[in-house]
Design a protein around this motif. Structure first.
Motif, PDB file in Angstrom:
ATOM      1  N   ASN A 486       0.814  -1.217   0.000  1.00  0.00           N
ATOM      2  CA  ASN A 486       0.000   0.000   0.000  1.00  0.00           C
ATOM      3  C   ASN A 486       0.848   1.267   0.000  1.00  0.00           C
ATOM      4  OD1 ASN A 486      -3.051  -0.832   0.538  1.00  0.00           O
ATOM      5  ND2 ASN A 486      -1.749  -2.188   1.765  1.00  0.00           N
ATOM      6  N   LYS A 487       2.068   1.145  -0.458  1.00  0.00           N
ATOM      7  CA  LYS A 487       3.004   2.264  -0.415  1.00  0.00           C
ATOM      8  C   LYS A 487       2.454   3.507  -1.115  1.00  0.00           C
ATOM      9  CE  LYS A 487       7.260   1.224  -1.157  1.00  0.00           C
ATOM     10  NZ  LYS A 487       8.534   0.826  -1.819  1.00  0.00           N
ATOM     11  N   GLU A 488       1.899   3.334  -2.303  1.00  0.00           N
ATOM     12  CA  GLU A 488       1.417   4.488  -3.057  1.00  0.00           C
ATOM     13  C   GLU A 488       0.211   5.136  -2.377  1.00  0.00           C
ATOM     14  OE1 GLU A 488       3.018   5.899  -5.569  1.00  0.00           O
ATOM     15  OE2 GLU A 488       4.524   4.370  -5.101  1.00  0.00           O
ATOM     16  N   LEU A 489      -0.645   4.324  -1.764  1.00  0.00           N
ATOM     17  CA  LEU A 489      -1.800   4.878  -1.066  1.00  0.00           C
ATOM     18  C   LEU A 489      -1.362   5.654   0.175  1.00  0.00           C
ATOM     19  CD1 LEU A 489      -2.973   2.546  -2.879  1.00  0.00           C
ATOM     20  CD2 LEU A 489      -4.792   2.343  -1.172  1.00  0.00           C
ATOM     21  N   LEU A 490      -0.349   5.154   0.870  1.00  0.00           N
ATOM     22  CA  LEU A 490       0.167   5.861   2.040  1.00  0.00           C
ATOM     23  C   LEU A 490       0.827   7.176   1.643  1.00  0.00           C
ATOM     24  CD1 LEU A 490       1.635   2.795   3.958  1.00  0.00           C
ATOM     25  CD2 LEU A 490      -0.339   4.165   4.655  1.00  0.00           C
ATOM     26  N   LYS A 491       1.478   7.193   0.495  1.00  0.00           N
ATOM     27  CA  LYS A 491       2.039   8.450  -0.001  1.00  0.00           C
ATOM     28  C   LYS A 491       0.935   9.459  -0.271  1.00  0.00           C
ATOM     29  CE  LYS A 491       6.218   6.550  -2.212  1.00  0.00           C
ATOM     30  NZ  LYS A 491       6.901   6.322  -3.510  1.00  0.00           N
ATOM     31  N   ARG A 492      -0.167   8.987  -0.845  1.00  0.00           N
ATOM     32  CA  ARG A 492      -1.294   9.886  -1.116  1.00  0.00           C
ATOM     33  C   ARG A 492      -1.886  10.416   0.195  1.00  0.00           C
ATOM     34  NH1 ARG A 492      -4.457   7.915  -6.534  1.00  0.00           N
ATOM     35  NH2 ARG A 492      -2.731   6.808  -7.524  1.00  0.00           N
ATOM     36  N   LEU A 493      -1.853   9.587   1.229  1.00  0.00           N
ATOM     37  CA  LEU A 493      -2.330  10.045   2.527  1.00  0.00           C
ATOM     38  C   LEU A 493      -1.510  11.231   3.025  1.00  0.00           C
ATOM     39  CD1 LEU A 493      -4.167   9.643   5.002  1.00  0.00           C
ATOM     40  CD2 LEU A 493      -2.484   7.997   5.881  1.00  0.00           C
ATOM     41  N   THR A 494      -0.194  11.167   2.876  1.00  0.00           N
ATOM     42  CA  THR A 494       0.628  12.306   3.299  1.00  0.00           C
ATOM     43  C   THR A 494       0.334  13.537   2.441  1.00  0.00           C
ATOM     44  OG1 THR A 494       2.518  11.709   1.869  1.00  0.00           O
ATOM     45  CG2 THR A 494       2.454  10.744   4.073  1.00  0.00           C
ATOM     46  N   SER A 495      -0.045  13.345   1.184  1.00  0.00           N
ATOM     47  CA  SER A 495      -0.439  14.482   0.347  1.00  0.00           C
ATOM     48  C   SER A 495      -1.717  15.132   0.867  1.00  0.00           C
ATOM     49  CB  SER A 495      -0.643  14.036  -1.107  1.00  0.00           C
ATOM     50  OG  SER A 495       0.585  13.775  -1.742  1.00  0.00           O
ATOM     51  N   ILE A 496      -2.643  14.286   1.315  1.00  0.00           N
ATOM     52  CA  ILE A 496      -3.881  14.837   1.886  1.00  0.00           C
ATOM     53  C   ILE A 496      -3.571  15.630   3.146  1.00  0.00           C
ATOM     54  CG2 ILE A 496      -6.008  14.172   3.064  1.00  0.00           C
ATOM     55  CD1 ILE A 496      -6.444  12.058   0.972  1.00  0.00           C
ATOM     56  N   PHE A 497      -2.653  15.138   3.979  1.00  0.00           N
ATOM     57  CA  PHE A 497      -2.227  15.908   5.150  1.00  0.00           C
ATOM     58  C   PHE A 497      -1.789  17.319   4.726  1.00  0.00           C
ATOM     59  CE2 PHE A 497      -0.707  11.775   7.382  1.00  0.00           C
ATOM     60  CZ  PHE A 497      -2.001  11.490   7.752  1.00  0.00           C
ATOM     61  N   ARG A 498      -0.961  17.373   3.713  1.00  0.00           N
ATOM     62  CA  ARG A 498      -0.413  18.662   3.276  1.00  0.00           C
ATOM     63  C   ARG A 498      -1.506  19.576   2.734  1.00  0.00           C
ATOM     64  NH1 ARG A 498       5.425  17.351   0.342  1.00  0.00           N
ATOM     65  NH2 ARG A 498       6.152  15.778   1.828  1.00  0.00           N
ATOM     66  N   GLN A 499      -2.404  19.017   1.929  1.00  0.00           N
ATOM     67  CA  GLN A 499      -3.463  19.835   1.344  1.00  0.00           C
ATOM     68  C   GLN A 499      -4.422  20.357   2.408  1.00  0.00           C
ATOM     69  OE1 GLN A 499      -5.408  18.520  -2.274  1.00  0.00           O
ATOM     70  NE2 GLN A 499      -3.710  17.158  -2.775  1.00  0.00           N
ATOM     71  N   VAL A 500      -4.794  19.483   3.347  1.00  0.00           N
ATOM     72  CA  VAL A 500      -5.702  19.898   4.411  1.00  0.00           C
ATOM     73  C   VAL A 500      -5.034  20.952   5.285  1.00  0.00           C
ATOM     74  CG1 VAL A 500      -6.876  19.118   6.511  1.00  0.00           C
ATOM     75  CG2 VAL A 500      -7.027  17.760   4.421  1.00  0.00           C
ATOM     76  N   LYS A 501      -3.776  20.760   5.617  1.00  0.00           N
ATOM     77  CA  LYS A 501      -3.059  21.730   6.451  1.00  0.00           C
ATOM     78  C   LYS A 501      -2.990  23.093   5.772  1.00  0.00           C
ATOM     79  CE  LYS A 501       1.395  22.428   8.779  1.00  0.00           C
ATOM     80  NZ  LYS A 501       2.742  21.840   9.052  1.00  0.00           N
ATOM     81  N   GLU A 502      -2.682  23.104   4.499  1.00  0.00           N
ATOM     82  CA  GLU A 502      -2.587  24.373   3.776  1.00  0.00           C
ATOM     83  C   GLU A 502      -3.943  25.067   3.692  1.00  0.00           C
ATOM     84  OE1 GLU A 502      -1.221  26.080  -0.639  1.00  0.00           O
ATOM     85  OE2 GLU A 502      -1.052  23.942  -0.157  1.00  0.00           O
ATOM     86  N   THR A 503      -4.992  24.287   3.408  1.00  0.00           N
ATOM     87  CA  THR A 503      -6.324  24.877   3.250  1.00  0.00           C
ATOM     88  C   THR A 503      -6.859  25.416   4.572  1.00  0.00           C
ATOM     89  OG1 THR A 503      -6.790  23.342   1.442  1.00  0.00           O
ATOM     90  CG2 THR A 503      -8.670  24.447   2.461  1.00  0.00           C
ATOM     91  N   VAL A 504      -6.789  24.628   5.646  1.00  0.00           N
ATOM     92  CA  VAL A 504      -7.309  25.077   6.934  1.00  0.00           C
ATOM     93  C   VAL A 504      -6.446  26.187   7.505  1.00  0.00           C
ATOM     94  CG1 VAL A 504      -7.854  24.358   9.299  1.00  0.00           C
ATOM     95  CG2 VAL A 504      -8.393  22.850   7.389  1.00  0.00           C
ATOM     96  N   GLY A 505      -5.134  26.144   7.239  1.00  0.00           N
ATOM     97  CA  GLY A 505      -4.280  27.240   7.666  1.00  0.00           C
ATOM     98  C   GLY A 505      -4.737  28.568   7.075  1.00  0.00           C
ATOM     99  N   GLY A 506      -5.228  28.523   5.844  1.00  0.00           N
ATOM    100  CA  GLY A 506      -5.740  29.730   5.204  1.00  0.00           C
ATOM    101  C   GLY A 506      -7.089  30.171   5.726  1.00  0.00           C
ATOM    102  N   MET A 507      -7.746  29.315   6.547  1.00  0.00           N
ATOM    103  CA  MET A 507      -9.037  29.661   7.156  1.00  0.00           C
ATOM    104  C   MET A 507      -8.874  30.175   8.581  1.00  0.00           C
ATOM    105  SD  MET A 507     -11.287  26.336   5.969  1.00  0.00           S
ATOM    106  CE  MET A 507     -11.755  26.044   4.263  1.00  0.00           C
ATOM    107  N   GLY A 508      -7.643  30.461   8.986  1.00  0.00           N
ATOM    108  CA  GLY A 508      -7.397  30.903  10.347  1.00  0.00           C
ATOM    109  C   GLY A 508      -7.008  29.791  11.288  1.00  0.00           C
ATOM    110  N   GLY A 509      -6.844  28.587  10.751  1.00  0.00           N
ATOM    111  CA  GLY A 509      -6.354  27.474  11.564  1.00  0.00           C
ATOM    112  C   GLY A 509      -7.423  26.595  12.154  1.00  0.00           C
ATOM    113  N   LYS A 510      -8.713  26.908  11.936  1.00  0.00           N
ATOM    114  CA  LYS A 510      -9.796  26.104  12.495  1.00  0.00           C
ATOM    115  C   LYS A 510     -10.718  25.636  11.383  1.00  0.00           C
ATOM    116  CE  LYS A 510      -9.954  28.588  16.922  1.00  0.00           C
ATOM    117  NZ  LYS A 510     -10.842  29.323  17.858  1.00  0.00           N
ATOM    118  N   GLY A 511     -10.914  24.330  11.290  1.00  0.00           N
ATOM    119  CA  GLY A 511     -11.772  23.810  10.237  1.00  0.00           C
ATOM    120  C   GLY A 511     -12.220  22.399  10.535  1.00  0.00           C
ATOM    121  N   ALA A 512     -12.833  21.778   9.557  1.00  0.00           N
ATOM    122  CA  ALA A 512     -13.280  20.385   9.671  1.00  0.00           C
ATOM    123  C   ALA A 512     -13.360  19.804   8.278  1.00  0.00           C
ATOM    124  CB  ALA A 512     -14.635  20.287  10.375  1.00  0.00           C
TER     125      ALA A 512
END
Length: 535
Positions: A486-512
Motif C-alpha cells: 500500500n506504499k502508493e496509497l500511504l504516499k497519497r495520505l501524506t499528500s492529503i495531510f499537506r493539502q488539508v493543512k494548507e487549506t485550513v491554515g488559510g481559514m485561520g487554523g480552524k476547520g473540519a
C-alpha cells in the motif's frame, strides 16, 4: 444512557473547499529511498480512572498507564458469553471531557511524562481512528482502477455484496439498501458503486452511513497551552502542526443485543481482562468500574512526516507473572527511595490476608518465582479514600506531585512510578465466529497506524469460547508486507495531510473535513469537503 446525535454541520461555516480524492497524487519530493515508517517510539500512555471521577466529579487519568493482561488460563472450560449489550463508549476521551477536546488527555499525558514535550515537534497529531478513515477513503476512490488493492482474508469474506443487494432488490427488498429500508432506484449507476459492495465487505448502505456521519475537526496550530487545554494560532509562526480531532455524532451509546447484534467483543474483554496495579509494594486487581481504558501515544515517521498517534489498546502480550515483574520494578524502586516508607501507617495492612507484599531483594531486580510465591490478587480495589482525600488539593495548594490538578480544563492527573509500557508488547484482541474469516486487510490497516505487532483472536460458536479456539500471532511481517503493498496509497495520505493543512491554515487554523460520496457517473465519486469552524 440516551444521547441525541450531533449534527455533522454544527459550528461549520458555509464556504467549502473540495479535494477530489482520486486526483490526489504522491508528494513529488519523495524518493524511492524514503522509508515508509521509521523512528517508532512510545511517547506516553494513560488509564482512565472512573472511580476517581465519580468520587470527585472530575475526569482523571493516571500517567503512565498500565495495560490489562488477558487472562484465559489453559485448561479452563469453555465459557458462554452473552452478546454485547448495555452502555458502550464510542469515543471515551471525548465523552469524559464533557465538551472539551478529546485530544486533551493524550496531550496532557505526554506533558506529564515528558516535560520537554512540544506539539510543534510533530507534523501531524491525531487519533488512529482518523487515519483509518482517511486511508479507507483513498482506497474507495481507487475502486476499479489499476491502483486498487485486493483485500486478503483468511477465509472468503461473507459480507453482503452488490450482487446480493441486487438480488434483494429484485425480490422487492426495497432498493439498494435492502431489507425494506431503501429508497428505491438504481443507486449503482456509477461504475464506482457497481464495484463497491464487495470491497472489504463495505456495501453501499454502510458507505452512505459512513459519509453521512464522518467528520474530523482540524486545527493548524503553532503551540498548545497545557494548563488551559487551548491551542495557539500564530499565522506568522513558521512551525505549525496539523491536529486532527476525532468527531462522532455520539460518543457513547446503549446497545440492546436483541435489537442490534454487535458480536461478543466487549463481553469477551470484560470476562478475560485484568487490570493489575502495585501500591506500597502490594499487587492487586482493579475493579471493572475503576479502570475503564488504556490509551497509548506512539510517534513515528511516515515517509518523513513525523506523526503522534493516540490509540486504544486492548491488552498486553504478557503472562500475569511477566506483567507483575514489569510493573513491580518501578513501584518497588520508587518505594525503596521514598521517605514515607519508614513512616508507618495508621493501619496494619499486613492483617489483610487478601493483599500480600511483593518482597524485593537487595538488588534492583527480584526473582519472579520467589515474588509470585507471596503474591495474591485482590479482586476489588482496596479502599483508598484517605489517600485520595489527602492528595486532592486546590490549584493554589497543589504542591504534592501525587495529584496534578488542571482546574481550567478541568482534569486530574495521577502520576505512577511506571515506565512507559513497551509498545512491542501491546496486544489487539479480536473475536470472530468460528466459521467467519478474519479480514486481514482491515486488521493490518488498523494495526499499521498504531504500529501494533500482536493480535489475539478468539473464535466462538454462538458465544461459546474455548481456549483451544484461540490464537496469538506476531504480525510484524504481515504489517511490513501490507505497508509495501500500500506504499502508493500511504504516499497519497501524506499528500492529503499537506493539502488539508494548507487549506485550513488559510481559514485561520480552524476547520473540519467531511466525506462525500457522489452518485452521478459524471462526478468524481469520493471527495473531501473542507469547511471553516466558528468556535
Amino acid at each position: 444512557m440516551f444521547t441525541v446525535p450531533r449534527n455533522i454541520k454544527d459550528g461549520l461555516k458555509e464556504a467549502t473547499t473540495t479535494i477530489l480524492v482520486s486526483s490526489v497524487r504522491a508528494p513529488s519530493d519523495l524518493t524511492r529511498d524514503t522509508p515508509i515508517v521509521e523512528d517508532i517510539k512510545t511517547v506516553s500512555s494513560y488509564n482512565w480512572l472512573a472511580e476517581h471521577e465519580t468520587d470527585y466529579n472530575v475526569p482523571t487519568i493516571q500517567v503512565p498507564g498500565a495495560p490489562p493482561i488477558l487472562h484465559f488460563p489453559k485448561g479452563k472450560p469453555p465459557i458462554k458469553l452473552e452478546a454485547d449489550t448495555g452502555h458502550h463508549f464510542i469515543d471515551q476521551n471525548a465523552s469524559r471531557m464533557k465538551g472539551n477536546s478529546g485530544l486533551i488527555p493524550g496531550l496532557a499525558a505526554c506533558h506529564a511524562y515528558k516535560r520537554d514535550f512540544k506539539i510543534t515537534d510533530y507534523d501531524v497529531v491525531t487519533d488512529r481512528n482518523n487515519l483509518i478513515k482517511l486511508f479507507e477513503l483513498i482506497e474507495l476512490s481507487l475502486v476499479g482502477t489499476k491502483d486498487a488493492v485486493t483485500p486478503a482474508t483468511s477465509t472468503p469474506w461473507r459480507a453482503p455484496s452488490i450482487e446480493a443487494a441486487a438480488a434483494r432488490r429484485d425480490r422487492g427488498g426495497g432498493g439498494w439498501r435492502g431489507r425494506g429500508r431503501g429508497r428505491g432506484g438504481n443507486r449503482g449507476a456509477h461504475p464506482f458503486f457497481q464495484q463497491l459492495g464487495a470491497r472489504q465487505g463495505m456495501g453501499i448502505e454502510s458507505m452512505d452511513r459512513r459519509a453521512e456521519t464522518t467528520r474530523i475537526d482540524i486545527d493548524v496550530v503553532s503551540g498548545y497551552d497545557n494548563d488551559t487545554g487551548k491551542y495557539i494560532y500564530d499565522e506568522s509562526s513558521p512551525n505549525k502542526t496539523l491536529v486532527m480531532t476525532r468527531w462522532e455524532a455520539k460518543n457513547e451509546e446503549v446497545v440492546i443485543s436483541q435489537i442490534d447484534f454487535r458480536g461478543f467483543g466487549h463481553s469477551f474483554l470484560t470476562e478475560t481482562r485484568q487490570f493489575l496495579s502495585v501500591e506500597d509494594g502490594r499487587v492487586f486487581q482493579k475493579g471493572a468500574n475503576d479502570v475503564t481504558g488504556y490509551h497509548c501515544l506512539v510517534e513515528y515517521r511516515l515517509f518523513g512526516m513525523k506523526l503522534l498517534v493516540r490509540y486504544h489498546a486492548d491488552a498486553c502480550d504478557m503472562t500475569k507473572e511477566e506483567f507483575v515483574k514489569w510493573i513491580s520494578q518501578d513501584a518497588i524502586h520508587d518505594l525503596e527511595g521514598s521517605d514515607t516508607q519508614s513512616e508507618g501507617s495508621d493501619e496494619d495492612e499486613d492483617d489483610d490476608p487478601d493483599r500480600t507484599l511483593c518482597e524485593s531483594p537487595t538488588t534492583d531486580t527480584f526473582d519472579l518465582l520467589d515474588a509470585f510465591k507471596t503474591l495474591s490478587v485482590k479482586t476489588e480495589r482496596p479502599s483508598n479514600e484517605k489517600l485520595l482525600s489527602k492528595l486532592k488539593l486546590t490549584a493554589s495548594q497543589n504542591t504534592n506531585p501525587d495529584v496534578v490538578s488542571l482546574p481550567k480544563i478541568p482534569m486530574d492527573i495521577i502520576p505512577t512510578p511506571n515506565a512507559v509500557f513497551p509498545g512491542e508488547k501491546i496486544l489487539q484482541v479480536k473475536t470472530r465466529g468460528k466459521h467467519t474469516g478474519l479480514n486481514r486487510e482491515r486488521l493490518h490497516t488498523q494495526l499499521f497506524f498504531s504500529q501494533t505487532r500482536n493480535v489475539f483472536v478468539a473464535y466462538h460458536t454462538r458465544g461459546v469460547f474455548s481456549e483451544r479456539e484461540t490464537s496469538k500471532e506476531d504480525i510484524t511481517a504481515g504489517l511490513s508486507k501490507w505497508a509495501d503493498d500500500n506504499k502508493e496509497l500511504l504516499k497519497r495520505l501524506t499528500s492529503i495531510f499537506r493539502q488539508v493543512k494548507e487549506t485550513v491554515g488559510g481559514m485561520g487554523g480552524k476547520g473540519a473535513i467531511g466525506f462525500v460520496l457522489r452518485k452521478k457517473a459524471s462526478d468524481d465519486p469520493v471527495v473531501i469537503d473542507i469547511q471553516g469552524r466558528d468556535d
